[in-house]
Design a protein around this motif. Structure first.
Motif, PDB file in Angstrom:
ATOM      1  N   ALA A  42       0.844  -1.195   0.000  1.00  0.00           N
ATOM      2  CA  ALA A  42       0.000   0.000   0.000  1.00  0.00           C
ATOM      3  C   ALA A  42       0.877   1.242   0.000  1.00  0.00           C
ATOM      4  CB  ALA A  42      -0.914   0.006   1.220  1.00  0.00           C
ATOM      5  N   THR A  43       0.397   2.291  -0.610  1.00  0.00           N
ATOM      6  CA  THR A  43       1.093   3.574  -0.586  1.00  0.00           C
ATOM      7  C   THR A  43       0.804   4.249   0.740  1.00  0.00           C
ATOM      8  OG1 THR A  43       0.920   3.801  -2.972  1.00  0.00           O
ATOM      9  CG2 THR A  43       1.301   5.817  -1.712  1.00  0.00           C
ATOM     10  N   LYS A  44       1.834   4.429   1.526  1.00  0.00           N
ATOM     11  CA  LYS A  44       1.687   5.133   2.801  1.00  0.00           C
ATOM     12  C   LYS A  44       1.523   6.624   2.527  1.00  0.00           C
ATOM     13  CE  LYS A  44       2.424   1.502   5.328  1.00  0.00           C
ATOM     14  NZ  LYS A  44       1.288   0.821   5.868  1.00  0.00           N
ATOM     15  N   GLY A  45       0.630   7.251   3.264  1.00  0.00           N
ATOM     16  CA  GLY A  45       0.434   8.688   3.123  1.00  0.00           C
ATOM     17  C   GLY A  45      -0.169   9.104   1.797  1.00  0.00           C
ATOM     18  N   LEU A  46      -1.024   8.256   1.224  1.00  0.00           N
ATOM     19  CA  LEU A  46      -1.600   8.537  -0.089  1.00  0.00           C
ATOM     20  C   LEU A  46      -2.341   9.875  -0.126  1.00  0.00           C
ATOM     21  CD1 LEU A  46      -2.341   7.858  -2.997  1.00  0.00           C
ATOM     22  CD2 LEU A  46      -4.186   6.418  -2.125  1.00  0.00           C
ATOM     23  N   LEU A  47      -3.199  10.136   0.850  1.00  0.00           N
ATOM     24  CA  LEU A  47      -3.948  11.400   0.828  1.00  0.00           C
ATOM     25  C   LEU A  47      -3.012  12.595   0.908  1.00  0.00           C
ATOM     26  CD1 LEU A  47      -7.197  10.973   2.951  1.00  0.00           C
ATOM     27  CD2 LEU A  47      -6.907  10.902   0.486  1.00  0.00           C
ATOM     28  N   ALA A  48      -2.009  12.524   1.778  1.00  0.00           N
ATOM     29  CA  ALA A  48      -1.052  13.623   1.902  1.00  0.00           C
ATOM     30  C   ALA A  48      -0.326  13.853   0.572  1.00  0.00           C
ATOM     31  CB  ALA A  48      -0.054  13.331   3.018  1.00  0.00           C
ATOM     32  N   LYS A  49       0.058  12.781  -0.101  1.00  0.00           N
ATOM     33  CA  LYS A  49       0.731  12.910  -1.396  1.00  0.00           C
ATOM     34  C   LYS A  49      -0.186  13.559  -2.427  1.00  0.00           C
ATOM     35  CE  LYS A  49       3.978   9.109  -0.979  1.00  0.00           C
ATOM     36  NZ  LYS A  49       4.519   7.905  -1.585  1.00  0.00           N
ATOM     37  N   LEU A  50      -1.439  13.110  -2.474  1.00  0.00           N
ATOM     38  CA  LEU A  50      -2.380  13.679  -3.441  1.00  0.00           C
ATOM     39  C   LEU A  50      -2.626  15.162  -3.167  1.00  0.00           C
ATOM     40  CD1 LEU A  50      -4.988  10.795  -3.747  1.00  0.00           C
ATOM     41  CD2 LEU A  50      -3.340  11.529  -5.486  1.00  0.00           C
ATOM     42  N   LEU A  51      -2.816  15.515  -1.894  1.00  0.00           N
ATOM     43  CA  LEU A  51      -3.097  16.907  -1.545  1.00  0.00           C
ATOM     44  C   LEU A  51      -1.882  17.806  -1.750  1.00  0.00           C
ATOM     45  CD1 LEU A  51      -5.281  16.279   1.615  1.00  0.00           C
ATOM     46  CD2 LEU A  51      -6.063  17.214  -0.572  1.00  0.00           C
ATOM     47  N   ALA A  52      -0.695  17.292  -1.487  1.00  0.00           N
ATOM     48  CA  ALA A  52       0.521  18.087  -1.662  1.00  0.00           C
ATOM     49  C   ALA A  52       0.928  18.194  -3.127  1.00  0.00           C
ATOM     50  CB  ALA A  52       1.666  17.489  -0.842  1.00  0.00           C
ATOM     51  N   HIS A  63      -1.635  10.385 -10.951  1.00  0.00           N
ATOM     52  CA  HIS A  63      -0.744   9.689 -10.018  1.00  0.00           C
ATOM     53  C   HIS A  63      -1.233   8.275  -9.741  1.00  0.00           C
ATOM     54  CE1 HIS A  63       1.629  13.252  -9.289  1.00  0.00           C
ATOM     55  NE2 HIS A  63       0.534  13.931  -9.049  1.00  0.00           N
ATOM     56  N   GLY A  64      -1.722   7.590 -10.756  1.00  0.00           N
ATOM     57  CA  GLY A  64      -2.249   6.242 -10.594  1.00  0.00           C
ATOM     58  C   GLY A  64      -1.254   5.265  -9.999  1.00  0.00           C
ATOM     59  N   GLU A  65       0.043   5.508 -10.173  1.00  0.00           N
ATOM     60  CA  GLU A  65       1.056   4.619  -9.583  1.00  0.00           C
ATOM     61  C   GLU A  65       1.008   4.637  -8.062  1.00  0.00           C
ATOM     62  OE1 GLU A  65       3.100   8.636  -9.924  1.00  0.00           O
ATOM     63  OE2 GLU A  65       1.689   7.490 -11.146  1.00  0.00           O
ATOM     64  N   TRP A  66       0.387   5.655  -7.487  1.00  0.00           N
ATOM     65  CA  TRP A  66       0.243   5.734  -6.025  1.00  0.00           C
ATOM     66  C   TRP A  66      -0.950   4.915  -5.527  1.00  0.00           C
ATOM     67  CZ3 TRP A  66       0.648  11.776  -5.512  1.00  0.00           C
ATOM     68  CH2 TRP A  66       1.975  12.172  -5.716  1.00  0.00           C
ATOM     69  N   PHE A  67      -1.841   4.506  -6.412  1.00  0.00           N
ATOM     70  CA  PHE A  67      -3.074   3.827  -5.993  1.00  0.00           C
ATOM     71  C   PHE A  67      -2.795   2.357  -5.702  1.00  0.00           C
ATOM     72  CE2 PHE A  67      -5.512   7.098  -8.754  1.00  0.00           C
ATOM     73  CZ  PHE A  67      -5.297   8.066  -7.793  1.00  0.00           C
ATOM     74  N   LEU A  68      -2.158   2.119  -4.561  1.00  0.00           N
ATOM     75  CA  LEU A  68      -1.841   0.779  -4.073  1.00  0.00           C
ATOM     76  C   LEU A  68      -2.423   0.606  -2.682  1.00  0.00           C
ATOM     77  CD1 LEU A  68       1.925   0.295  -5.014  1.00  0.00           C
ATOM     78  CD2 LEU A  68      -0.017  -1.015  -5.871  1.00  0.00           C
ATOM     79  N   GLY A  69      -2.999  -0.544  -2.439  1.00  0.00           N
ATOM     80  CA  GLY A  69      -3.573  -0.840  -1.127  1.00  0.00           C
ATOM     81  C   GLY A  69      -5.073  -0.658  -1.154  1.00  0.00           C
ATOM     82  N   PRO A  70      -5.828  -1.702  -0.808  1.00  0.00           N
ATOM     83  CA  PRO A  70      -7.288  -1.656  -0.884  1.00  0.00           C
ATOM     84  C   PRO A  70      -7.870  -0.506  -0.058  1.00  0.00           C
ATOM     85  CG  PRO A  70      -6.531  -3.870  -0.385  1.00  0.00           C
ATOM     86  CD  PRO A  70      -5.352  -2.972  -0.280  1.00  0.00           C
ATOM     87  N   ARG A  71      -8.608   0.351  -0.734  1.00  0.00           N
ATOM     88  CA  ARG A  71      -9.280   1.480  -0.095  1.00  0.00           C
ATOM     89  C   ARG A  71     -10.162   2.173  -1.116  1.00  0.00           C
ATOM     90  NH1 ARG A  71      -3.892   4.808   1.130  1.00  0.00           N
ATOM     91  NH2 ARG A  71      -2.852   2.984   0.340  1.00  0.00           N
ATOM     92  N   TYR A  72     -10.909   3.124  -0.623  1.00  0.00           N
ATOM     93  CA  TYR A  72     -11.783   3.921  -1.478  1.00  0.00           C
ATOM     94  C   TYR A  72     -11.414   5.377  -1.279  1.00  0.00           C
ATOM     95  CZ  TYR A  72     -14.193  -0.397  -0.402  1.00  0.00           C
ATOM     96  OH  TYR A  72     -14.481  -1.714  -0.178  1.00  0.00           O
TER      97      TYR A  72
END
Length: 176
Positions: A42-52, A63-72
Motif C-alpha cells: 500500500a502507498t503510505k500517506g496517499l492522501l497527503a501525497k495527493l493533496l501536496a 498519479h495512478g502509480e500511487w493507488f496501491l492498497g485496498p481502499r476507497y
C-alpha cells in the motif's frame, strides 16, 4: 493542506483534507480483514501525497502509480468529483462526474473488481450507502445506482446527468 486526522486507534493518520487550491480528498478503508490488509502493499500517506502534489482531480488521477492498497477515495475540485476503488492486486476503477454527485461507503460497488469484493458486505456499509442514496435522490433528484457508477447517474425526468462518465478500468502491469 488542512486535514482531519485519526489518532489513538489501529489506523492513525490523515483521513480527509483540503489543499490551498481547493482539492478535497477523503479515504475509507476497504472491508478486508485487518491482518490481510496489513500484509498487502500500500502507498503510505496517499492522501497527503495527493493533496501536496495535485491542484485538481485530473492532476490527482495522473498519479495512478500511487493507488496501491485496498481502499476507497473520493476526490473533488470546483468542477469535478471522482470516486476511486482500489483493489488489493493494484488495479483500480474510477468514476468521474463533472458538476454532479458521487458517494461511497466501505464496500466495492463498481463492476470490474469482483475479485476484490468480500464474500459478505457489512450491513452497516450497505445501510449507510442506502441512506446516502435516498438523501441524494431527495435533495438533487439523482442517485448513483448500486454497482452502476457514474454512467448511470440520472437527473429528474430520466435525463442523463451532463457530467456523468463511464468508469475507467486501470490495471497495473509488471514490466518484463
Amino acid at each position: 493542506y488542512a486535514g482531519l486526522y485519526a489518532e489513538g486507534n489501529d489506523e492513525p493518520g490523515l483521513k480527509a483534507g483540503i489543499n490551498d487550491q481547493g482539492l478535497v480528498a477523503v479515504s475509507a478503508t476497504a472491508s478486508i480483514p485487518r491482518k490481510a490488509l496489513r500484509a498487502m502493499p500500500a502507498t503510505k500517506g496517499l492522501l497527503a501525497k495527493l493533496l501536496a502534489g495535485s491542484a485538481t482531480v485530473d492532476e490527482a488521477l495522473r498519479h495512478g502509480e500511487w493507488f496501491l492498497g485496498p481502499r476507497y477515495l473520493l476526490i473533488a475540485d470546483r468542477t469535478k468529483v471522482a470516486s476511486i476503488e482500489i483493489a488489493s492486486e493494484g488495479s483500480y476503477r474510477v468514476a468521474i462526474a463533472d458538476r454532479s454527485v458521487l458517494y461511497h461507503t466501505n464496500h466495492y460497488v463498481m463492476p470490474g473488481l469482483e475479485g476484490a469484493k468480500p464474500k459478505r458486505i457489512g450491513a452497516s456499509s450497505l445501510e449507510r450507502y442506502r441512506r446516502v442514496e435516498e438523501r441524494v435522490r431527495a435533495r438533487h433528484g439523482v442517485a448513483l445506482a448500486r454497482g452502476r457508477p457514474a454512467r448511470r447517474l440520472r437527473r429528474r425526468g430520466g435525463r442523463r446527468s451532463p457530467g456523468a462518465r463511464r468508469p475507467v478500468d486501470h490495471a497495473r502491469h509488471d514490466a518484463g
